[in-house]
Design a protein around this motif. Structure first.
Motif, PDB file in Angstrom:
ATOM      1  N   PRO A 209       0.843  -1.210   0.000  1.00 10.15           N
ATOM      2  CA  PRO A 209       0.000   0.000   0.000  1.00 10.15           C
ATOM      3  C   PRO A 209       0.874   1.255   0.000  1.00 10.15           C
ATOM      4  O   PRO A 209       0.841   2.067   0.922  1.00 10.15           O
ATOM      5  CB  PRO A 209      -0.795  -0.142   1.304  1.00 10.15           C
ATOM      6  N   CYS A 210       1.660   1.400  -1.058  1.00  8.92           N
ATOM      7  CA  CYS A 210       2.737   2.401  -1.086  1.00  8.92           C
ATOM      8  C   CYS A 210       2.267   3.792  -1.501  1.00  8.92           C
ATOM      9  O   CYS A 210       3.034   4.752  -1.447  1.00  8.92           O
ATOM     10  CB  CYS A 210       3.837   1.931  -2.041  1.00  8.92           C
ATOM     11  N   GLY A 211       1.008   3.946  -1.952  1.00 10.95           N
ATOM     12  CA  GLY A 211       0.554   5.252  -2.427  1.00 10.95           C
ATOM     13  C   GLY A 211       1.202   5.610  -3.762  1.00 10.95           C
ATOM     14  O   GLY A 211       1.915   4.790  -4.362  1.00 10.95           O
ATOM     15  N   SER A 212       0.947   6.835  -4.217  1.00  8.39           N
ATOM     16  CA  SER A 212       1.520   7.230  -5.512  1.00  8.39           C
ATOM     17  C   SER A 212       1.961   8.687  -5.491  1.00  8.39           C
ATOM     18  O   SER A 212       1.453   9.500  -4.712  1.00  8.39           O
ATOM     19  CB  SER A 212       0.484   7.038  -6.620  1.00  8.39           C
ATOM     20  N   LEU A 213       2.909   8.979  -6.360  1.00  8.55           N
ATOM     21  CA  LEU A 213       3.351  10.366  -6.580  1.00  8.55           C
ATOM     22  C   LEU A 213       3.149  10.693  -8.046  1.00  8.55           C
ATOM     23  O   LEU A 213       3.481   9.878  -8.913  1.00  8.55           O
ATOM     24  CB  LEU A 213       4.848  10.503  -6.297  1.00  8.55           C
ATOM     25  N   LEU A 214       2.619  11.880  -8.312  1.00  9.79           N
ATOM     26  CA  LEU A 214       2.548  12.351  -9.695  1.00  9.79           C
ATOM     27  C   LEU A 214       3.463  13.573  -9.768  1.00  9.79           C
ATOM     28  O   LEU A 214       3.186  14.592  -9.130  1.00  9.79           O
ATOM     29  CB  LEU A 214       1.102  12.681 -10.060  1.00  9.79           C
ATOM     30  N   VAL A 215       4.572  13.433 -10.488  1.00  7.53           N
ATOM     31  CA  VAL A 215       5.593  14.483 -10.425  1.00  7.53           C
ATOM     32  C   VAL A 215       5.295  15.609 -11.416  1.00  7.53           C
ATOM     33  O   VAL A 215       4.819  15.375 -12.526  1.00  7.53           O
ATOM     34  CB  VAL A 215       7.017  13.925 -10.682  1.00  7.53           C
ATOM     35  N   ALA A 216       5.581  16.836 -10.975  1.00  6.47           N
ATOM     36  CA  ALA A 216       5.321  18.013 -11.819  1.00  6.47           C
ATOM     37  C   ALA A 216       6.642  18.692 -12.147  1.00  6.47           C
ATOM     38  O   ALA A 216       7.452  18.957 -11.257  1.00  6.47           O
ATOM     39  CB  ALA A 216       4.403  18.978 -11.077  1.00  6.47           C
ATOM     40  N   ARG A 217       6.826  18.965 -13.444  1.00  6.93           N
ATOM     41  CA  ARG A 217       8.094  19.568 -13.870  1.00  6.93           C
ATOM     42  C   ARG A 217       7.863  20.830 -14.701  1.00  6.93           C
ATOM     43  O   ARG A 217       8.784  21.346 -15.314  1.00  6.93           O
ATOM     44  CB  ARG A 217       8.913  18.536 -14.664  1.00  6.93           C
ATOM     45  N   SER A 218       6.610  21.315 -14.717  1.00  6.10           N
ATOM     46  CA  SER A 218       6.364  22.598 -15.386  1.00  6.10           C
ATOM     47  C   SER A 218       5.334  23.368 -14.568  1.00  6.10           C
ATOM     48  O   SER A 218       4.581  22.773 -13.779  1.00  6.10           O
ATOM     49  CB  SER A 218       5.838  22.384 -16.816  1.00  6.10           C
ATOM     50  N   LYS A 219       5.305  24.680 -14.812  1.00  2.00           N
ATOM     51  CA  LYS A 219       4.362  25.547 -14.089  1.00  2.00           C
ATOM     52  C   LYS A 219       2.922  25.073 -14.349  1.00  2.00           C
ATOM     53  O   LYS A 219       2.096  25.003 -13.457  1.00  2.00           O
ATOM     54  CB  LYS A 219       4.568  26.980 -14.617  1.00  2.00           C
ATOM     55  N   GLU A 220       2.657  24.704 -15.612  1.00  2.00           N
ATOM     56  CA  GLU A 220       1.293  24.289 -15.978  1.00  2.00           C
ATOM     57  C   GLU A 220       0.880  23.022 -15.222  1.00  2.00           C
ATOM     58  O   GLU A 220      -0.279  22.862 -14.846  1.00  2.00           O
ATOM     59  CB  GLU A 220       1.199  24.032 -17.492  1.00  2.00           C
ATOM     60  N   GLU A 221       1.834  22.113 -15.027  1.00  2.00           N
ATOM     61  CA  GLU A 221       1.514  20.874 -14.293  1.00  2.00           C
ATOM     62  C   GLU A 221       1.197  21.193 -12.832  1.00  2.00           C
ATOM     63  O   GLU A 221       0.243  20.656 -12.256  1.00  2.00           O
ATOM     64  CB  GLU A 221       2.684  19.879 -14.403  1.00  2.00           C
ATOM     65  N   ILE A 222       1.993  22.082 -12.253  1.00  2.00           N
ATOM     66  CA  ILE A 222       1.743  22.479 -10.854  1.00  2.00           C
ATOM     67  C   ILE A 222       0.359  23.116 -10.724  1.00  2.00           C
ATOM     68  O   ILE A 222      -0.390  22.812  -9.788  1.00  2.00           O
ATOM     69  CB  ILE A 222       2.838  23.464 -10.358  1.00  2.00           C
ATOM     70  N   VAL A 223      -0.002  23.978 -11.681  1.00  2.00           N
ATOM     71  CA  VAL A 223      -1.307  24.657 -11.598  1.00  2.00           C
ATOM     72  C   VAL A 223      -2.443  23.629 -11.637  1.00  2.00           C
ATOM     73  O   VAL A 223      -3.406  23.700 -10.868  1.00  2.00           O
ATOM     74  CB  VAL A 223      -1.446  25.703 -12.742  1.00  2.00           C
ATOM     75  N   VAL A 224      -2.317  22.630 -12.524  1.00  2.00           N
ATOM     76  CA  VAL A 224      -3.349  21.581 -12.587  1.00  2.00           C
ATOM     77  C   VAL A 224      -3.422  20.848 -11.248  1.00  2.00           C
ATOM     78  O   VAL A 224      -4.509  20.608 -10.705  1.00  2.00           O
ATOM     79  CB  VAL A 224      -3.055  20.589 -13.749  1.00  2.00           C
ATOM     80  N   LEU A 225      -2.266  20.513 -10.694  1.00  2.00           N
ATOM     81  CA  LEU A 225      -2.267  19.760  -9.430  1.00  2.00           C
ATOM     82  C   LEU A 225      -2.849  20.596  -8.290  1.00  2.00           C
ATOM     83  O   LEU A 225      -3.590  20.084  -7.444  1.00  2.00           O
ATOM     84  CB  LEU A 225      -0.849  19.283  -9.084  1.00  2.00           C
ATOM     85  N   GLU A 226      -2.545  21.893  -8.274  1.00  2.00           N
ATOM     86  CA  GLU A 226      -3.113  22.762  -7.216  1.00  2.00           C
ATOM     87  C   GLU A 226      -4.637  22.792  -7.325  1.00  2.00           C
ATOM     88  O   GLU A 226      -5.350  22.657  -6.334  1.00  2.00           O
ATOM     89  CB  GLU A 226      -2.563  24.190  -7.353  1.00  2.00           C
ATOM     90  N   GLU A 227      -5.119  22.958  -8.562  1.00  2.00           N
ATOM     91  CA  GLU A 227      -6.580  23.009  -8.742  1.00  2.00           C
ATOM     92  C   GLU A 227      -7.209  21.669  -8.341  1.00  2.00           C
ATOM     93  O   GLU A 227      -8.267  21.623  -7.706  1.00  2.00           O
ATOM     94  CB  GLU A 227      -6.915  23.341 -10.216  1.00  2.00           C
ATOM     95  N   PHE A 228      -6.525  20.588  -8.692  1.00  2.00           N
ATOM     96  CA  PHE A 228      -7.038  19.251  -8.367  1.00  2.00           C
ATOM     97  C   PHE A 228      -7.161  19.083  -6.850  1.00  2.00           C
ATOM     98  O   PHE A 228      -8.200  18.664  -6.340  1.00  2.00           O
ATOM     99  CB  PHE A 228      -6.097  18.194  -8.960  1.00  2.00           C
ATOM    100  N   VAL A 229      -6.084  19.440  -6.137  1.00  2.00           N
ATOM    101  CA  VAL A 229      -6.090  19.259  -4.673  1.00  2.00           C
ATOM    102  C   VAL A 229      -7.222  20.075  -4.049  1.00  2.00           C
ATOM    103  O   VAL A 229      -7.958  19.587  -3.188  1.00  2.00           O
ATOM    104  CB  VAL A 229      -4.723  19.657  -4.061  1.00  2.00           C
ATOM    105  N   SER A 230      -7.393  21.318  -4.533  1.00  2.00           N
ATOM    106  CA  SER A 230      -8.423  22.140  -3.881  1.00  2.00           C
ATOM    107  C   SER A 230      -9.834  21.698  -4.266  1.00  2.00           C
ATOM    108  O   SER A 230     -10.786  21.983  -3.550  1.00  2.00           O
ATOM    109  CB  SER A 230      -8.205  23.630  -4.171  1.00  2.00           C
ATOM    110  N   SER A 231      -9.973  20.957  -5.380  1.00  2.00           N
ATOM    111  CA  SER A 231     -11.328  20.545  -5.774  1.00  2.00           C
ATOM    112  C   SER A 231     -11.684  19.141  -5.275  1.00  2.00           C
ATOM    113  O   SER A 231     -12.804  18.692  -5.448  1.00  2.00           O
ATOM    114  CB  SER A 231     -11.471  20.587  -7.302  1.00  2.00           C
TER     115      SER A 231
END
Ligand code: FAD
Length: 375
Positions: A86-108
């Motif tokens: 049960p190791c969980g997962s990481l989705l790595v972000a390497r661009s500003k656009e990826e970070i923005v998507v992940l931020e929106e995802f977390v808050s939604s």
């Protein structure tokens, strides 16, 4: 006098979907028989990453189904005694656009337990192999589980057999009608027949399958040597391209900007349906994939060019102590353009269950729980 072959529930196919229905039926005290044409399952269910990946599922019904499936994997892991992590997962972000998507995802997505955007430092702590240069952060999710698909399918089958399921391996079902079927030339009687034939759409009900809209997809995968010195990957990994692949992210406002950027940066990868996922099983080897080729006439041979593209993208975010490839393979699954599984009842007491796509391990048990009572 020869006894009639009789069972309450007949399941065609010993892959994860067939096993999910067998599990559900035996829990309901039914007499169950599973027919598998090979000596053991050989389809998508033993060729995948073993990623139980609720994170990528569309919010709502399918995500809930994935969570129920995940909990069943944990229960089954204890009882059937297969390896799971049960190791969980990481989705790595390497661009500003990826970070923005992940931020929106977390808050939604307040509904996802333990979801958090990690800083570079926190991400490296969880996954020391990540390439630091260019890493902006990573999405941490604790729900994901890793299994070794070959080990899990074999042990679940054995455990079900001990629970009373009758396995007829090396047995091909060639005819199905209401209440009966023919398997290796023998007649069987069954109240319910559930057909989970995976990518075989030709043997049973070929016309129904032809008119179903189901599409075949071929994927390319590889596995490295076992990593030295018990090196551990940590959580399973996904990366920017996976944000375009999984339906969990499609409805986000920031999605289109990311899509535009990745389309410009990686046209060839997108054309070949490549996004890169990484998992590690108990033997220490690293499974990496994949590409997606849709249609009825996929390439016959494994393609070195695709492997090169996957390896190249992989090396942009992960460094492995030993990246030498030891095994390569192709796998096929079937999906439906609606993004939902395809369930069809051609006649009384017979149900075709197909089109689970790339998420059979993630949602299969939950789906069987939902639809068995209907049949
Ligand atoms: C490369 C790859 C990676 C993937 N990674 C993941 C992942 O990490 N996580 C995830 O959730 N999903 C993943 N998937 C998807 C998942 O593997 C599939 O959704 C799932 O395995 C489909 O299961 P199934 O039982 O429908 O089909 P299959 O596993 O193909 O099983 C069908 C079985 O039916 C048998 N059969 C067919 N016709 C007959 C007949 N007439 N008589 C008797 N037996 C018959 C076949 O021999 C076969 O064993 C991946 C798929 C692939 C190909």
């Amino acid at each position: 006098m020869k006894q009639l072959n009789k069972t309450d529930v007949a399941v065609v196919g010993g892959g994860i979907m067939g096993l999910a229905f067998a599990l559900e039926a035996i829990r309901r005290q039914k007499k169950v028989t599973v027919f598998e044409r090979n000596p053991s399952a050989r389809g998508a269910s033993v060729r995948n990453f073993g990623m139980i990946y609720p994170l990528g599922m569309r919010p709502g019904k399918i995500f809930e189904r994935a969570l129920r499936t995940r909990n069943l994997w944990l229960e089954l892991g204890q009882s059937a005694k297969f390896w799971f992590n049960p190791c969980g997962s990481l989705l790595v972000a390497r661009s500003k656009e990826e970070i923005v998507v992940l931020e929106e995802f977390v808050s939604s997505r307040q509904d996802i337990k333990g979801l958090r955007l990690l800083t570079l430092k926190e991400a490296l702590k969880k996954s020391p192999g990540l390439v630091q240069d260019g890493l902006l952060g990573a999405l941490w999710s604790e729900s994901e589980i890793c299994v070794d698909p070959q080990d899990a399918i074999q042990k679940i089958s054995l455990w079900l057999e001990n629970c009373g399921v009758n396995f007829k391996n090396s047995t091909t079902v060639t005819v199905v009608e209401s209440g009966q079927l023919i398997a290796n030339g023998e007649q069987w009687y069954a109240e319910q027949i559930i057909i989970c034939s995976g990518s075989d759409l030709q043997t049973l009900f070929p016309n129904e399958f032809r008119n179903s809209g189901l599409v075949n997809c071929q994927l390319q995968m590889f596995r490295t040597n076992a990593q030295p010195c018990s090196w551990l990957l940590g959580p399973m990994l996904a990366s920017g391209l996976s944000l375009l692949h999984y339906p969990a992210f499609t409805a986000l406002k920031s999605y289109q900007t990311l899509k535009d950027r990745l389309t410009k940066e990686h046209p060839k990868l997108l054309e070949l349906g490549i996004h890169v996922l990484v998992s590690q099983h108990s033997h220490g080897r690293i499974t990496v994939g994949d590409s997606h080729e849709y249609g009825d006439t996929p390439a016959i041979f494994y393609q070195k060019e695709i492997e090169g593209l996957i390896r190249n993208y992989l090396s942009s975010f992960l460094t492995l102590p030993d990246a030498q490839v030891s095994e390569r393979w192709l796998g096929n699954y079937v999906s439906h353009p609606s993004g939902e599984p395809w369930i069809y009842k051609p006649t009384d007491g017979v149900m075709l269950v197909n089109g689970i796509g790339g998420v059979g391990m993630t949602t299969g048990f939950g789906l069987a729980q939902e639809i068995l009572p209907e049949c």
